[in-house]
Design an enzyme around this catalytic site. Structure first.
Site, PDB file in Angstrom:
ATOM      1  N   LYS A  11       0.816  -1.223   0.000  1.00 18.95           N
ATOM      2  CA  LYS A  11       0.000   0.000   0.000  1.00 18.95           C
ATOM      3  C   LYS A  11       0.845   1.267   0.000  1.00 18.95           C
ATOM      4  CE  LYS A  11      -3.528  -0.821  -0.478  1.00 18.95           C
ATOM      5  NZ  LYS A  11      -4.116  -1.326  -1.763  1.00 18.95           N
ATOM      6  N   SER A  68      -4.832   2.583   4.553  1.00 12.20           N
ATOM      7  CA  SER A  68      -5.057   1.936   3.258  1.00 12.20           C
ATOM      8  C   SER A  68      -5.059   0.412   3.391  1.00 12.20           C
ATOM      9  CB  SER A  68      -3.984   2.378   2.269  1.00 12.20           C
ATOM     10  OG  SER A  68      -4.214   1.833   0.997  1.00 12.20           O
ATOM     11  N   HIS A  84       7.288  -6.972  -2.803  1.00  7.31           N
ATOM     12  CA  HIS A  84       7.128  -6.410  -1.458  1.00  7.31           C
ATOM     13  C   HIS A  84       8.194  -6.944  -0.506  1.00  7.31           C
ATOM     14  CE1 HIS A  84       3.414  -4.436  -2.336  1.00  7.31           C
ATOM     15  NE2 HIS A  84       2.653  -5.493  -2.324  1.00  7.31           N
TER      16      HIS A  84
END
Length: 285
Positions: free
Chosen positions: A46, A131, A101
């Site tokens: 995010k 988020s 990630h």
């Protein structure tokens, strides 16, 4: 098909089992062979991941929006650590644009012997937390906490996906003096997209004319992305993303956390998140 909210784990880092496996994480870390012209879009969840997928696609098409209108973002700039990644990434045409990630300790070991480039995008963790909270309500493969304060506690814990935010950022900041590493700011990009895209092009060695730069800016805007079914995840089945809880692209703004935190909660968050230990002015503490 039944959805699972289980997690796989490697070296203490958890990832959703539905799209990851311990083997796919290990492949990314130990077996993937980096090429000199690979470009990695690295983010904590995010933090602008999908945005950078579209921006990179547009930069490498010299501003031509055809790729972002005809191919899904996860096919154009696929994740390295997911179950289907090996076949996807190894079949990409060079230069390969790759998303991850992963914290630095699980990043491909083969990277360090190459000239490949990393763009690491950072975002205010208070906004990330908000988020990610909303994302967990939509994503059926994530363990959600409907109570926001319960989710905040999860965010600060070692059980959050891909590890604690501060550890992720601190790890990647050890690369800041590497000429093949670019620290990129989500919040600065929102303020001035054009100059930041020019900065990206310079780092990547891409010489785009002004018309191409303007096309990248226009076609990677929040409104364009939100309406593009190749980028907005609207085509993902409801058993994966429950759209009755919201859309993948929610607001695309900076400072949304102010709607969720009291001043006291914000101060506590800054302490627990480790923000104050990370000297980055654009985190807007």
């Amino acid at each position: 098909m039944e959805m699972t909210q289980e997690y796989c784990e490697l070296e203490g880092i958890k990832a959703p089992f539905f799209v990851h496996s311990r083997e796919s994480l290990y492949y990314a870390w130990k077996e993937f062979q980096t090429l000199d012209d690979d470009v990695f879009n690295v983010t904590y969840p995010k933090s602008g991941t999908t945005w950078l997928q579209d921006i990179l696609s547009l930069i490498y098409s010299n501003g031509d929006p055809t790729p972002i209108k005809t191919q899904y973002s996860w096919d154009r700039v696929p994740w390295l650590e997911q179950r289907k990644s090996k076949a996807q990434v190894e079949n990409l045409q060079s230069p390969r644009l790759i998303t991850t990630h992963l914290p630095i300790q699980l990043f491909p070991q083969s990277f360090y012997k190459t000239k490949a480039k990393v763009i690491y995008t950072v975002r205010n963790p208070k906004d990330i937390c908000v988020s990610l909270y909303h994302f967990s309500l939509v994503a059926q493969f994530m363990d959600c906490r409907e109570d926001f304060q319960e989710f905040v506690s999860l965010f600060h814990s070692k059980d959050i996906i891909f590890g604690r935010w501060s550890e992720h950022v601190k790890g990647w900041l050890t690369m800041k003096d590497n000429p093949n590493f670019l620290l990129f700011s989500y919040d600065e990009m929102l303020k001035d997209p054009k100059s930041n895209i020019i900065k990206l092009c310079k780092f990547l060695g891409k010489d785009l004319d002004d018309a191409a730069i303007n096309s990248v800016v226009e076609n990677s805007s929040f409104q364009v992305m939100k309406s593009n079914d190749k980028s907005n995840y609207s085509m993902v089945p409801d058993f994966i993303f429950n759209k009755s809880f919201g859309s993948f692209h929610r607001k695309g703004i900076s400072g949304d956390h102010k709607q969720y935190f009291t001043p006291a909660q914000e101060k506590e968050f800054e302490e627990l998140s480790g923000m104050k230990d990370i000297n980055l002015p654009f985190l807007q503490i």
